[in-house]
Design an enzyme around this catalytic site. Structure first.
Site, PDB file in Angstrom:
ATOM      1  CB  SER A  22       0.539 -64.739 -21.526  1.00 33.62           C
ATOM      2  OG  SER A  22      -0.405 -65.381 -20.691  1.00 33.62           O
ATOM      3  CG  ASN A 109      -4.258 -76.714 -21.403  1.00 31.32           C
ATOM      4  OD1 ASN A 109      -3.675 -75.687 -21.045  1.00 31.32           O
ATOM      5  ND2 ASN A 109      -3.748 -77.927 -21.231  1.00 31.32           N
ATOM      6  CB  THR A 154       3.064 -58.225 -69.288  1.00 31.00           C
ATOM      7  OG1 THR A 154       3.765 -58.008 -70.511  1.00 31.00           O
ATOM      8  CG2 THR A 154       1.578 -58.365 -69.570  1.00 31.00           C
ATOM      9  CG  HIS A 155       7.325 -59.323 -68.539  1.00 35.34           C
ATOM     10  ND1 HIS A 155       7.865 -60.484 -68.023  1.00 35.34           N
ATOM     11  CD2 HIS A 155       6.386 -59.721 -69.424  1.00 35.34           C
ATOM     12  CE1 HIS A 155       7.286 -61.534 -68.588  1.00 35.34           C
ATOM     13  NE2 HIS A 155       6.369 -61.102 -69.446  1.00 35.34           N
ATOM     14  CB  SER A 276      11.919 -34.682 -48.979  1.00 31.98           C
ATOM     15  OG  SER A 276      13.259 -34.400 -48.627  1.00 31.98           O
ATOM     16  CG  ASN A 284       8.874 -38.959 -50.764  1.00 28.71           C
ATOM     17  OD1 ASN A 284       9.182 -38.813 -51.952  1.00 28.71           O
ATOM     18  ND2 ASN A 284       9.649 -38.572 -49.772  1.00 28.71           N
ATOM     19  CD  GLU A 289       8.068 -45.082 -50.216  1.00 28.41           C
ATOM     20  OE1 GLU A 289       8.810 -44.931 -49.237  1.00 28.41           O
ATOM     21  OE2 GLU A 289       7.993 -44.264 -51.148  1.00 28.41           O
ATOM     22  CE1 TYR A 316      -1.679 -74.159 -24.392  1.00 23.66           C
ATOM     23  CE2 TYR A 316      -0.184 -74.903 -22.679  1.00 23.66           C
ATOM     24  CZ  TYR A 316      -0.735 -73.887 -23.421  1.00 23.66           C
ATOM     25  OH  TYR A 316      -0.334 -72.589 -23.199  1.00 23.66           O
ATOM     26  CD  GLN A 321       1.970 -67.563 -22.636  1.00 22.44           C
ATOM     27  OE1 GLN A 321       1.204 -68.063 -21.843  1.00 22.44           O
ATOM     28  NE2 GLN A 321       3.133 -67.060 -22.295  1.00 22.44           N
ATOM     29  CE  LYS A 324      -2.701 -66.381 -25.916  1.00 18.40           C
ATOM     30  NZ  LYS A 324      -2.674 -67.841 -26.092  1.00 18.40           N
TER      31      LYS A 324
END
Ligand code: ARG
Length: 465
Positions: A22, A109, A154-155, A276, A284, A289, A316, A321, A324
């Site tokens: 790791s 541990n 709304t909606h 673009s 954009n 996004e 454990y 692991q 992380k």
């Protein structure tokens, strides 16, 4: 040779090493690991396990290892499986075999549980600081737009007029809850597992309370089995990040829609929008996004990690692991998003004229019903009458306010000449003056309440400095 090599007669297979090691990602924990080890050296010296001289040498050696990491001169060796073994290997090179005494009573541990809690504590503070910045940006922008009328939805259908500050402030309050969740999670993360050993506890007279205090924990764990295997604190970090990002993503979605030329309510600053390569007219909202897109990943990381935890036998297991990379990725992502979102809010140009153009009479249909209610009609009936008025206006291709008094009276005798006054957007918002409503007066009070909340919740870094 690995630190646990005693009972093995063959070296680890290379593919297994690649899977098992790791160090590639947990080297990021060097500071927490070394800080934890320095505290531990003092604790085992206090317990008489090492002499004061040995303690001095070990602490000195650890400080040198830390300096090497900070200077970028720490050399990883092929046998360095994880950050704990790498630090201990280097320490032993520097101070000789007494370096091997440091691990007395300690296991990787309880060590990793300690290191990672320290890291998450710092991560929570760093996120909090950036969230506080975004809150300031929202309040400051809102403050300039307490009288700016816009359609509320709304909606995603036009619903009622609101002021733009009210829209902006709605995100401020989402972030208050995110920040409260952060500090609430902090209390649970700040529990020291050190001194739990591999699982059953520590057989030496090591002062766990001293260790916890040295490392800045607010409390210590009461069950060693739980302490070495609990990763709730990682799940909570991932959740707080995912929910915060969900809020950012909702803001992003509004910004994307409102900056579409069909709406035109807002214009993104040049620095925070992209063009673009083929369509010259484009502006954009890529950063928004990406905010929306990355939120999907953050939610996935949370649910993936919960799946990692759900079937683990006590205590454990190496599955842990996995915490992380999940936490590092989510933390890095939210730290990447927040400054950009804050800058976008700061530089956002609101276009009141465009917002005004979008205010159709239909947005006042509720106000028209309320007019009838004030004249004594039950709301249900008023709703029905106004529904008929909307239909009539549609059929005759006029707007609601263009219906003649005569036409309205055809629907209800309660309409009188004063109905003309209903068709006033500013008056409509001004009526919603109860606490939490969109009246400019109420929104100014809301902003004052937000500033009071903010004073009680300065971000952790500023609070400490
Ligand atoms: N790298 C390990 C982790 O992240 C450290 C703990 C290793 N413990 C062990 N018993 N192998 O979880």
């Amino acid at each position: 040779m690995a630190l646990w090599g005693g009972r093995f007669s063959e070296p680890t297979d290379d593919h297994l090493k690649a899977l098992n090691d790791s160090i590639g990602f947990d080297k990021r924990l060097y500071k927490e690991d070394i800080t934890g080890s320095i505290a531990y050296a003092h604790a085992i010296a206090n317990a008489g396990i090492i002499s004061p001289e040995e303690c001095l040498a070990i602490v000195d050696g650890l400080k040198n290892v830390l300096a090497e990491f900070e200077a970028g001169t720490f050399d990883l060796k092929p046998g360095d499986e994880d950050i704990h073994t790498a630090v201990e290997r280097r320490l032993t090179e520097l101070v000789g075999s007494i370096g091997g005494k440091l691990h007395t009573g300690r296991s990787r541990n309880d060590q990793i549980a300690t290191d990672f809690r320290l890291w998450v504590m710092s991560a929570l503070k760093q996120i909090d600081t950036l969230l506080a910045d975004l809150q300031v940006a929202l309040v400051e922008k809102a403050d300039q737009h307490t009288d700016t009328l816009m359609p509320g939805y709304t909606h995603l259908q036009p619903a009622q007029p609101i002021v733009a500050a009210h829209w902006l402030m709605s995100f401020f309050w989402m972030l208050t809850r995110d920040r409260e969740r952060l500090s609430d999670a902090y209390r649970r993360v700040s529990i020291s597992p050190l001194g739990s050993g591999p699982l059953a506890g520590i057989p030496f007279n090591v002062d766990r309370e001293f260790l916890a205090a040295e490392l800045g924990f607010v409390g210590l764990s009461q069950n060693s089995l739980d302490a070495v295997s609990d990763r709730d604190f990682v799940a909570e970090l991932l959740f707080v990040i995912a929910l915060t990002a969900t809020h950012l993503s909702r803001l992003a979605e509004d910004v994307i829609i409102y900056s579409n030329p069909l709406f035109g309510y807002i214009t993104l600053n040049d620095r925070y929008s992209t063009g673009s390569s083929i369509m010259p007219q484009k502006r954009n909202a890529d950063p928004m996004e990406l905010t929306r897109g990355k939120t999907g990943r953050l939610i996935g990381t949370l649910s993936g990690f919960l799946a990692t935890l759900k079937g683990l036998p006590s205590t454990y297991n190496k599955d842990l692991q996995e915490d992380k990379e999940a936490a590092f990725d989510s933390f890095d992502t939210i730290m990447l998003l927040l400054p950009v979102v804050t800058a976008i809010v700061k530089t956002l140009q609101l276009n009141p004229e465009k917002m005004k153009l979008a205010l159709g009479d239909d947005l006042l249909a509720t106000d028209l019903a309320e007019y009838l209610v004030r004249k004594g009609m039950p709301f249900r009936s008023a709703h029905h009458v106004v529904g008929q008025a909307v239909q009539l206006a549609n059929h005759t291709s006029v707007s609601l306010s263009e219906l003649s008094l005569e036409a309205l009276r055809g629907l209800s005798e309660m309409f009188e000449a004063d109905v003309a006054a209903v068709f006033d957007f500013a008056a409509s918002v001004a009526r919603r003056e109860a606490i939490g409503g969109t009246a400019p007066l109420a929104v100014r009070k809301q902003i004052a309440a937000a500033r009071r909340w903010f004073e009680l919740h300065p971000d952790v870094h500023h609070a400490q400095s």
